[in-house]
Design a protein around this motif. Structure first.
Motif: not given
Length: 157
Positions: A72-100
């Motif tokens: 996350e600090r490197l800007g490669l992923i982010r944590r976000e709340r799962d829209p189906q269950d706001r208690r759960r955190v999901r991990l999402v790959v950032e565009e920067r990681a895909m470009e790299l």
């Protein structure tokens, strides 16, 4: 056994290529495995939580937190709340990681696709089934306790 040795050779070459990417990108090899896991899950439409990522990579909770924090600090992923269950955190790959990744692996992927072009669809279907079967065997073996090389036939490889 020749095919087993060829598979091992391919995995070593791919591992070395990935390690070069990790080193050039300032990543740990585990960081790369995490990104690959997250990208594969996204392609399959699966949600990955930090806990599931830790399980997949066989990391303890502290190791998983450190890994996620670092990516996350490197800007490669982010944590976000799962829209189906706001208690759960999901991990999402950032565009920067895909470009790299595309910048480093794009040429190799192009070469692999070009090499596949030398095979007809039936040959590729056979290769696909073969690789899927080999992957399943290795995944199942990872789930079993492994003995020492002195204990049995697995030391022949």
């Amino acid at each position: 056994m020749r095919l087993v040795h060829l598979l091992r050779g391919l995995t070593v070459e791919l591992d070395l290529f990935g390690a070069e990417f990790a080193a050039r990108s300032g990543l740990h090899p585990t960081d790369l495995r995490a990104l690959i896991h997250l990208l594969d899950a996204a392609r399959a439409g699966q949600v990955v939580t930090p806990g599931r990522l830790g399980e997949a990579l066989r990391l303890n909770s502290a190791g998983t937190t450190g890994l996620v924090d670092r990516l996350e600090r490197l800007g490669l992923i982010r944590r976000e709340r799962d829209p189906q269950d706001r208690r759960r955190v999901r991990l999402v790959v950032e565009e920067r990681a895909m470009e790299l990744g595309e910048g480093f692996f794009g040429g190799l992927i192009g070469d692999l696709v070009a090499a596949m072009g030398r095979f007809d669809p039936a040959e590729l279907a056979t290769a696909r089934r073969f690789l899927e079967a080999m992957t399943s065997v290795v995944a199942a073996a990872r789930q079993e306790p492994q003995g020492t090389p002195e204990e049995g036939p697995r030391d022949r490889v």
